[in-house]
Design a protein around this motif. Sequence first.
Motif, PDB file in Angstrom:
ATOM      1  N   ASP A 165       0.826  -1.208   0.000  1.00  0.00           N
ATOM      2  CA  ASP A 165       0.000   0.000   0.000  1.00  0.00           C
ATOM      3  C   ASP A 165       0.858   1.255   0.000  1.00  0.00           C
ATOM      4  N   THR A 166       1.908   1.233   0.820  1.00  0.00           N
ATOM      5  CA  THR A 166       2.788   2.396   0.968  1.00  0.00           C
ATOM      6  C   THR A 166       3.415   2.798  -0.356  1.00  0.00           C
ATOM      7  N   ILE A 167       3.669   1.816  -1.209  1.00  0.00           N
ATOM      8  CA  ILE A 167       4.269   2.092  -2.515  1.00  0.00           C
ATOM      9  C   ILE A 167       3.246   2.717  -3.459  1.00  0.00           C
ATOM     10  N   GLU A 168       2.000   2.239  -3.390  1.00  0.00           N
ATOM     11  CA  GLU A 168       1.002   2.608  -4.389  1.00  0.00           C
ATOM     12  C   GLU A 168       0.127   3.797  -3.990  1.00  0.00           C
ATOM     13  N   ASN A 169       0.095   4.157  -2.702  1.00  0.00           N
ATOM     14  CA  ASN A 169      -0.825   5.228  -2.277  1.00  0.00           C
ATOM     15  C   ASN A 169      -0.171   6.598  -2.143  1.00  0.00           C
ATOM     16  N   GLY A 170       1.099   6.702  -2.494  1.00  0.00           N
ATOM     17  CA  GLY A 170       1.764   8.008  -2.471  1.00  0.00           C
ATOM     18  C   GLY A 170       2.589   8.290  -1.231  1.00  0.00           C
ATOM     19  N   GLU A 171       2.596   7.387  -0.250  1.00  0.00           N
ATOM     20  CA  GLU A 171       3.358   7.656   0.976  1.00  0.00           C
ATOM     21  C   GLU A 171       4.853   7.782   0.702  1.00  0.00           C
ATOM     22  N   LEU A 172       5.386   6.888  -0.121  1.00  0.00           N
ATOM     23  CA  LEU A 172       6.812   6.969  -0.416  1.00  0.00           C
ATOM     24  C   LEU A 172       7.133   8.161  -1.304  1.00  0.00           C
ATOM     25  N   ASP A 173       6.189   8.544  -2.152  1.00  0.00           N
ATOM     26  CA  ASP A 173       6.396   9.742  -2.978  1.00  0.00           C
ATOM     27  C   ASP A 173       6.459  10.985  -2.089  1.00  0.00           C
ATOM     28  N   GLN A 174       5.597  11.035  -1.070  1.00  0.00           N
ATOM     29  CA  GLN A 174       5.650  12.146  -0.134  1.00  0.00           C
ATOM     30  C   GLN A 174       6.975  12.165   0.617  1.00  0.00           C
ATOM     31  N   ALA A 175       7.465  10.992   0.995  1.00  0.00           N
ATOM     32  CA  ALA A 175       8.741  10.923   1.702  1.00  0.00           C
ATOM     33  C   ALA A 175       9.872  11.480   0.848  1.00  0.00           C
ATOM     34  N   ILE A 176       9.852  11.161  -0.436  1.00  0.00           N
ATOM     35  CA  ILE A 176      10.864  11.718  -1.346  1.00  0.00           C
ATOM     36  C   ILE A 176      10.723  13.232  -1.429  1.00  0.00           C
ATOM     37  N   ALA A 177       9.496  13.713  -1.590  1.00  0.00           N
ATOM     38  CA  ALA A 177       9.253  15.149  -1.738  1.00  0.00           C
ATOM     39  C   ALA A 177       9.671  15.925  -0.495  1.00  0.00           C
ATOM     40  N   MET A 178       9.466  15.331   0.696  1.00  0.00           N
ATOM     41  CA  MET A 178       9.779  16.015   1.956  1.00  0.00           C
ATOM     42  C   MET A 178      11.141  15.624   2.509  1.00  0.00           C
ATOM     43  N   ASP A 179      11.890  14.801   1.763  1.00  0.00           N
ATOM     44  CA  ASP A 179      13.211  14.355   2.187  1.00  0.00           C
ATOM     45  C   ASP A 179      13.160  13.669   3.549  1.00  0.00           C
ATOM     46  N   MET A 180      12.177  12.779   3.718  1.00  0.00           N
ATOM     47  CA  MET A 180      12.046  12.018   4.953  1.00  0.00           C
ATOM     48  C   MET A 180      12.650  10.629   4.773  1.00  0.00           C
ATOM     49  N   ALA A 181      13.394  10.178   5.756  1.00  0.00           N
ATOM     50  CA  ALA A 181      13.835   8.793   5.765  1.00  0.00           C
ATOM     51  C   ALA A 181      12.615   7.908   6.008  1.00  0.00           C
ATOM     52  N   VAL A 182      12.600   6.756   5.379  1.00  0.00           N
ATOM     53  CA  VAL A 182      11.502   5.802   5.543  1.00  0.00           C
ATOM     54  C   VAL A 182      12.023   4.598   6.319  1.00  0.00           C
ATOM     55  N   LEU A 183      11.468   4.383   7.510  1.00  0.00           N
ATOM     56  CA  LEU A 183      11.827   3.225   8.317  1.00  0.00           C
ATOM     57  C   LEU A 183      10.701   2.206   8.160  1.00  0.00           C
ATOM     58  N   ALA A 184      10.986   1.111   7.490  1.00  0.00           N
ATOM     59  CA  ALA A 184       9.960   0.141   7.135  1.00  0.00           C
ATOM     60  C   ALA A 184       9.807  -0.907   8.231  1.00  0.00           C
ATOM     61  N   TRP A 185       8.661  -0.876   8.914  1.00  0.00           N
ATOM     62  CA  TRP A 185       8.473  -1.895   9.945  1.00  0.00           C
ATOM     63  C   TRP A 185       7.765  -3.123   9.361  1.00  0.00           C
ATOM     64  N   SER A 186       8.029  -4.258   9.981  1.00  0.00           N
ATOM     65  CA  SER A 186       7.533  -5.564   9.528  1.00  0.00           C
ATOM     66  C   SER A 186       7.899  -5.832   8.067  1.00  0.00           C
ATOM     67  N   PRO A 187       9.190  -5.689   7.691  1.00  0.00           N
ATOM     68  CA  PRO A 187       9.582  -5.866   6.283  1.00  0.00           C
ATOM     69  C   PRO A 187       9.466  -7.305   5.789  1.00  0.00           C
ATOM     70  N   LEU A 188       9.291  -8.237   6.712  1.00  0.00           N
ATOM     71  CA  LEU A 188       9.112  -9.643   6.315  1.00  0.00           C
ATOM     72  C   LEU A 188       7.654 -10.070   6.431  1.00  0.00           C
ATOM     73  N   GLY A 189       6.764  -9.095   6.480  1.00  0.00           N
ATOM     74  CA  GLY A 189       5.340  -9.410   6.512  1.00  0.00           C
ATOM     75  C   GLY A 189       4.938 -10.222   7.718  1.00  0.00           C
ATOM     76  N   GLY A 190       5.510  -9.893   8.879  1.00  0.00           N
ATOM     77  CA  GLY A 190       5.163 -10.626  10.081  1.00  0.00           C
ATOM     78  C   GLY A 190       5.564 -12.091  10.033  1.00  0.00           C
ATOM     79  N   GLY A 191       6.631 -12.394   9.289  1.00  0.00           N
ATOM     80  CA  GLY A 191       7.114 -13.758   9.175  1.00  0.00           C
ATOM     81  C   GLY A 191       6.544 -14.529   7.998  1.00  0.00           C
ATOM     82  N   ARG A 192       5.567 -13.928   7.299  1.00  0.00           N
ATOM     83  CA  ARG A 192       4.903 -14.656   6.202  1.00  0.00           C
ATOM     84  C   ARG A 192       5.786 -14.781   4.963  1.00  0.00           C
ATOM     85  N   ILE A 193       6.810 -13.924   4.838  1.00  0.00           N
ATOM     86  CA  ILE A 193       7.757 -14.082   3.735  1.00  0.00           C
ATOM     87  C   ILE A 193       8.482 -15.421   3.877  1.00  0.00           C
TER      88      ILE A 193
END
Length: 275
Positions: A165-193
């Motif tokens: 969702d974060t990729i497709e809804n504009g959140e990461l685009d906003q982070a780029i525009a505002m020069d915010m670091a993105v700290l991705a929590w649960s990058p393994l999908g809660g173990g489901r990866i």
Amino acid sequence: MWRFAGLELSAARAAIDAAFEAGITLFDTADIYGFGEQGFGKAEELLGRVFADAPEYRDRMVLATKGGITPPTPYNSSAEYLTKAIDDSLQRLGTDRIDLWQIHRPDILTHPQEIARAVEAAHSAGKIRAFGVSNFTQAQISTLAQFSAVPIVSTQPELSPLRIDTIENGELDQAIAMDMAVLAWSPLGGGRIGDPSNEREQNVAGALSGVAASHGVSRTAAAYSWIMAHPARPIPIVGSQNPARIAEAADAFKITWTRADWYSVLVAARGVPLP
């Protein structure tokens, strides 16, 4: 460091040592970590014990923590509470400054101007060096930024090859525009990866495994690397306390993604072809 509470001091130091050896310098904790089993603040307290045992560790890391979750309220970002939360974190951690302090979850009932004044006061006093948010919407980030003289330097959304969702809804685009670091929590999908349980998860795991095998790394490392390939340069938060699994994270840098490979994971996650 959300699973950090409850470890013996030697195990806590071993986990941190493994991170240092892997080149990891950002350590993200929160005052709520430990709540439920060990107790509110216990993860910060354990890290404080590590600092007391090995003071040199403090200067080797970028120390990040969070506040604002107040069970059972559930959230409080009033100026009075944020001020106390920062002071309490400093005391538990046994340090005189927090490199990155974040509001853990948005409190709808607090006006952003009140939040901004509390953060500015803590920043001016040298208690916090930088300010970020976690689980905020784009609108909440933009609105808070209008009131805060201290820039919002980071955002912490859930992000993984299974949570796009974060990729497709504009959140990461906003982070780029505002020069915010993105700290991705649960990058393994809660173990489901690592342990997929349905067709979509299996398809994503399969796409990652193909790339992982061609580079001689694990699927876990491929998942971290897939996140890091985005132009917002997200930083995956490694949740493991196992030194071997922590060391494995560095393998993410061994992968060079082709567009075809990267998009194959995205398509598997979407479950439908791209337009």
